[in-house]
Design a protein around this motif. Structure first.
Motif, short mmCIF file in Angstrom:
data_model
loop_
_atom_site.label_atom_id
_atom_site.label_comp_id
_atom_site.label_asym_id
_atom_site.label_seq_id
_atom_site.Cartn_x
_atom_site.Cartn_y
_atom_site.Cartn_z
N THR A 29 5.43 -0.45 1.98
CA THR A 29 4.25 0.82 2.16
C THR A 29 5.33 2.22 2.56
O THR A 29 4.88 3.24 2.29
N GLY A 30 6.82 1.78 2.85
CA GLY A 30 7.65 2.87 2.76
C GLY A 30 7.23 3.12 4.43
O GLY A 30 7.85 5.27 4.08
N ARG B 241 -5.93 5.89 1.16
CA ARG B 241 -6.67 4.87 0.36
C ARG B 241 -5.68 4.11 -0.14
O ARG B 241 -6.34 2.31 -0.55
N SER B 242 -4.95 4.48 -1.57
CA SER B 242 -4.43 3.74 -2.69
C SER B 242 -3.77 3.38 -1.60
O SER B 242 -2.81 1.74 -2.40
N GLU B 243 -2.52 3.66 -0.82
CA GLU B 243 -1.85 2.69 -0.01
C GLU B 243 -2.41 1.56 0.27
O GLU B 243 -2.05 0.75 0.97
N ALA B 244 -3.69 1.91 0.56
CA ALA B 244 -4.00 0.73 1.90
C ALA B 244 -4.18 -0.34 0.60
O ALA B 244 -4.50 -2.18 1.13
N ASP B 245 -4.87 0.10 -0.48
CA ASP B 245 -5.08 -1.24 -1.36
C ASP B 245 -4.30 -1.64 -2.13
O ASP B 245 -4.91 -2.86 -2.34
N ALA B 246 -3.60 -0.93 -2.10
CA ALA B 246 -1.86 -1.81 -2.53
C ALA B 246 -1.79 -2.34 -2.06
O ALA B 246 -0.70 -3.68 -1.91
N LEU B 247 -1.44 -2.31 -0.56
CA LEU B 247 -1.14 -3.60 0.50
C LEU B 247 -2.02 -4.19 0.75
O LEU B 247 -1.65 -5.68 0.95
N VAL B 248 -3.16 -4.48 0.41
CA VAL B 248 -4.39 -5.54 0.30
C VAL B 248 -3.98 -6.63 -0.71
O VAL B 248 -3.93 -7.58 -0.84
#
Length: 349
Positions: free
Chosen positions: A306-307, A323-330
């Motif tokens: 996540t950086g 939300r975009s960071e969360a989607d990428a982590l999922v």
């Protein structure tokens, strides 16, 4: 400052300032302000703060209100003023800083044990809170000190005194607050440096949420098997920080992030058999089974991906993810948790 937007002929063309008050205006004691700030400082008021509370003022003792450590072991000292204070408040705070500057590691450890319990290990707790590779050596603690005075935005004498000492090279900040009464409701406004950054509460976000392993090994299974995210005791209030549509990542101590789910559009609910609250979730990653130890993405890998540097020693691990960071982590979590030959079985995002 809060302004009411006024309009003529459907065009907003005027700002009307809204009158504000301080904590003393409502007959509240300074201790009550301290408890409010202490409960909300790290994660609510300072959403991106990486500070570990280590001590809080005791009654009838010449101590500052809150003491906290950063990742490097430096000490931040918070002094709170409910109403007008002036020069004396700054002098008092500087005396506290001078006293704290003389604390050895043994002194600091003793303070922490008074705050958390006689068996509390300051070095281990600090390492865990900031996910450090190694514990800090005793000599690395309390090498620098900083003081932050939280007071009414209307206290000009206090602001002037803080500015004076800042010009003299003292590491000191003034953090103003205001209280508004609007439609018989009270609102608390706070300004966290340097830019008062907060996620909009209405925006969908990603939240790393603790599974309560330190106190209950079975709590994680209650969440996974019942499709929920829960918190208990004094920490149960954190469930209210989650909104429908948020992505919640279950953070399991000593293991890592073990699952992720979307908060369902249902209300906060009361646990039947425990002092806790929960929200329903729809899991977006494979759900571990009770028959074995859950596999998780290590915390250090979560930070690398996540950086972001998280403050791990909380129920909610700030900072939040967009939300975009969360989607990428999922997506990354699905790739990590599912063996390549079974990738097609991953839950949809």
């Amino acid at each position: 400052m809060l302004f009411k937007l006024k309009s003529n002929n459907a065009k907003i063309d005027e700002l009307e300032p809204v009158a504000y008050k301080d904590f003393a205006s409502f007959g509240q004691r300074e201790k009550e302000l301290e408890e409010l700030i202490a409960a909300s400082l790290f994660g609510v008021l300072f959403e991106d703060a990486r500070l570990m509370p280590v001590f809080q003022e005791r009654q009838y003792q010449a101590e500052a209100d809150i003491y906290a450590l950063n990742e490097c072991g430096d000490l931040t000292i918070f002094e709170l003023k409910r109403g007008s204070a002036g020069n004396d408040a700054v002098h008092q705070a500087l005396r506290y800083v001078q006293d704290a500057a003389g604390w050895s590691f043994a002194d600091l450890r003793r303070k922490y044990q008074q705050y958390k319990g006689s068996g509390a290990d300051l070095q281990a707790a600090h390492k865990e809170a900031f996910d450090l590779e190694h514990v800090l050596e005793p000599k690395e603690f309390n090498r620098k000190q900083r003081v932050s005075i939280i007071g009414s935005a209307a206290d000009e004498r206090l602001i002037s005194a803080v500015d004076y000492w800042k010009r003299q090279g003292i590491a000191i900040d003034f953090l103003p607050y205001r209280i508004y009464e609007i439609a018989n409701e009270r609102y608390f406004e706070f300004f966290a440096p340097p830019y008062d950054v907060h996620k909009n509460p209405h925006d969908l976000k990603g939240v790393l949420f603790d599974t309560n392993r330190s106190y209950d090994e079975d709590a994680i299974w209650d969440m996974l098997e019942m499709n929920r995210v829960a918190a208990y005791g004094d920490a149960k209030r954190f469930v209210h920080y989650l909104n429908p549509g948020d992505i919640v990542f279950l953070s399991h101590k000593w293991t890592g992030v073990v699952a992720a789910g979307k908060v369902r559009n249902t209300s906060v609910k009361l646990l039947d058999d425990k002092d806790g609250l929960y929200r329903d979730v729809e899991f977006l990653t494979p759900v571990p089974q009770r028959s074995g130890s859950p596999r998780g993405m290590p915390f250090r890998k979560v930070s690398e991906y996540t950086g972001k540097s998280f403050y791990w020693a909380r129920t909610i691990k700030v900072p939040y993810l967009s939300r975009s960071e969360a989607d990428a982590l999922v997506s990354a979590l699905n790739d990590f948790l599912v063996p390549p030959t079974h990738a097609s079985l991953a839950a949809p995002v």
